[in-house]
Design an enzyme around this catalytic site. Structure first.
Site, short mmCIF file in Angstrom:
data_model
loop_
_atom_site.label_atom_id
_atom_site.label_comp_id
_atom_site.label_asym_id
_atom_site.label_seq_id
_atom_site.Cartn_x
_atom_site.Cartn_y
_atom_site.Cartn_z
N SER A 150 0.82 -1.21 0.00
CA SER A 150 0.00 0.00 0.00
C SER A 150 0.86 1.26 0.00
CB SER A 150 -0.91 0.02 1.22
OG SER A 150 -1.64 -1.18 1.32
N1 SAH Z 1 -0.99 -4.77 4.11
C1 SAH Z 1 -0.33 -5.05 2.86
C2 SAH Z 1 -1.22 -4.71 1.69
C3 SAH Z 1 -1.14 -5.76 0.66
S1 SAH Z 1 -2.37 -5.77 -0.59
C4 SAH Z 1 1.02 -4.39 2.78
O1 SAH Z 1 1.35 -3.58 3.67
O2 SAH Z 1 1.79 -4.71 1.89
C5 SAH Z 1 -3.63 -6.77 0.14
C6 SAH Z 1 -3.31 -8.20 0.44
O3 SAH Z 1 -4.52 -8.80 0.88
C7 SAH Z 1 -2.83 -9.04 -0.75
O4 SAH Z 1 -1.61 -9.63 -0.42
C8 SAH Z 1 -3.93 -10.08 -0.93
O5 SAH Z 1 -3.45 -11.36 -1.32
C9 SAH Z 1 -4.52 -10.15 0.47
N2 SAH Z 1 -5.90 -10.66 0.55
C10 SAH Z 1 -6.96 -10.40 -0.26
N3 SAH Z 1 -8.06 -11.04 0.16
C11 SAH Z 1 -7.69 -11.74 1.29
C12 SAH Z 1 -8.38 -12.62 2.18
N4 SAH Z 1 -9.67 -12.91 2.02
N5 SAH Z 1 -7.69 -13.16 3.21
C13 SAH Z 1 -6.37 -12.89 3.40
N6 SAH Z 1 -5.66 -12.07 2.58
C14 SAH Z 1 -6.31 -11.50 1.54
#
Ligand code: SAH
Length: 208
Positions: free
Chosen positions: A59
């Site tokens: 993000s």
């Molecule tokens: N907090 C992260 C943001 C990553 S983007 C950072 O700081 O880098 C969001 C992430 O959520 C992705 O890796 C995606 O695979 C995950 N995601 C999406 N749906 C999900 C779910 N139902 N359960 C767990 N992870 C999920």
């Protein structure tokens, strides 16, 4: 060079309304470059989202700071994060609270994030490979829940895993738009407040 960029980023965040000095100092302490693939590391302190592989992104620093600020965390808090991704948001939270529980549905990303936590000697993050939409029943209740992938609705299951007075912050999909929503559990009901437009990868079901 990265240090100069980091200072510039902190100033930019402060100017965009991130007033909490504990949050700014946590962002200063966590090396964002470690959570990013080598070929993008020169952009680690630009205020932008960057690819981390598996079609996912780390993000934007402003979004991490903003969501963290909306969570109103306190040192004794136990936090659940849904969507570990690169692990950066968990690492920032780990400097502010007692323990962070984080769930990721893509194994490859979780393994990479765990390696970085170890390298940075962060020991108060507990990870789980699962579909985060079911929460983490063995660890309930949580003081705060943060969802980092765009979500159409907060399930009853998630809602039941937060304490009375607890806060959930999530990017919600509303009429083709994504907005940050802060929910507060008051008398067993979620009251919501909405914030800036943002862009997140979608919350998907199942594991990969
Ligand atoms: N907090 C992260 C943001 C990553 S983007 C950072 O700081 O880098 C969001 C992430 O959520 C992705 O890796 C995606 O695979 C995950 N995601 C999406 N749906 C999900 C779910 N139902 N359960 C767990 N992870 C999920």
């Amino acid at each position: 060079m990265l240090d100069v960029k980091k200072i510039r980023l902190i100033l930019e965040l402060r100017e965009s309304g991130i007033a909490d000095s504990n949050i700014l100092s946590a962002i200063e302490k966590i090396p964002r470059d470690k959570f990013i693939p080598y070929n993008f590391r020169n952009q680690a302190y630009d205020n932008i989202a960057l690819p981390i592989g598996d079609n996912q992104t780390i993000s934007q620093p402003f979004v991490v700071a903003k969501m963290t600020q909306l969570l109103e965390v306190q040192p004794k808090h136990k936090i659940l994060e849904i969507g570990t991704g690169s692990g950066y948001q968990s690492a920032v939270l780990s400097k502010l609270v007692r323990r962070v529980y984080t769930i990721e549905r893509i194994k490859n990303l979780l393994v990479k994030a765990e390696k970085v936590f170890k390298e940075l000697k962060i020991s108060n993050i507990v990870t789980k490979y699962a579909d985060g939409n079911h929460g983490w029943k063995e660890q309930i209740p949580f003081d705060r829940i943060i969802i980092t992938a765009a979500t159409p609705l907060i399930s009853k299951e998630i809602e039941s895993q937060i304490v009375e007075g607890g806060i959930i912050v999530a990017p919600m999909v509303e009429k083709n738009k994504q907005i940050i929503v802060k929910y507060k559990k008051i008398e067993n009901k979620l009251e919501s407040e909405t914030f800036d437009d943002v862009l997140f990868v979608p919350n998907l079901s199942g594991i990969e």
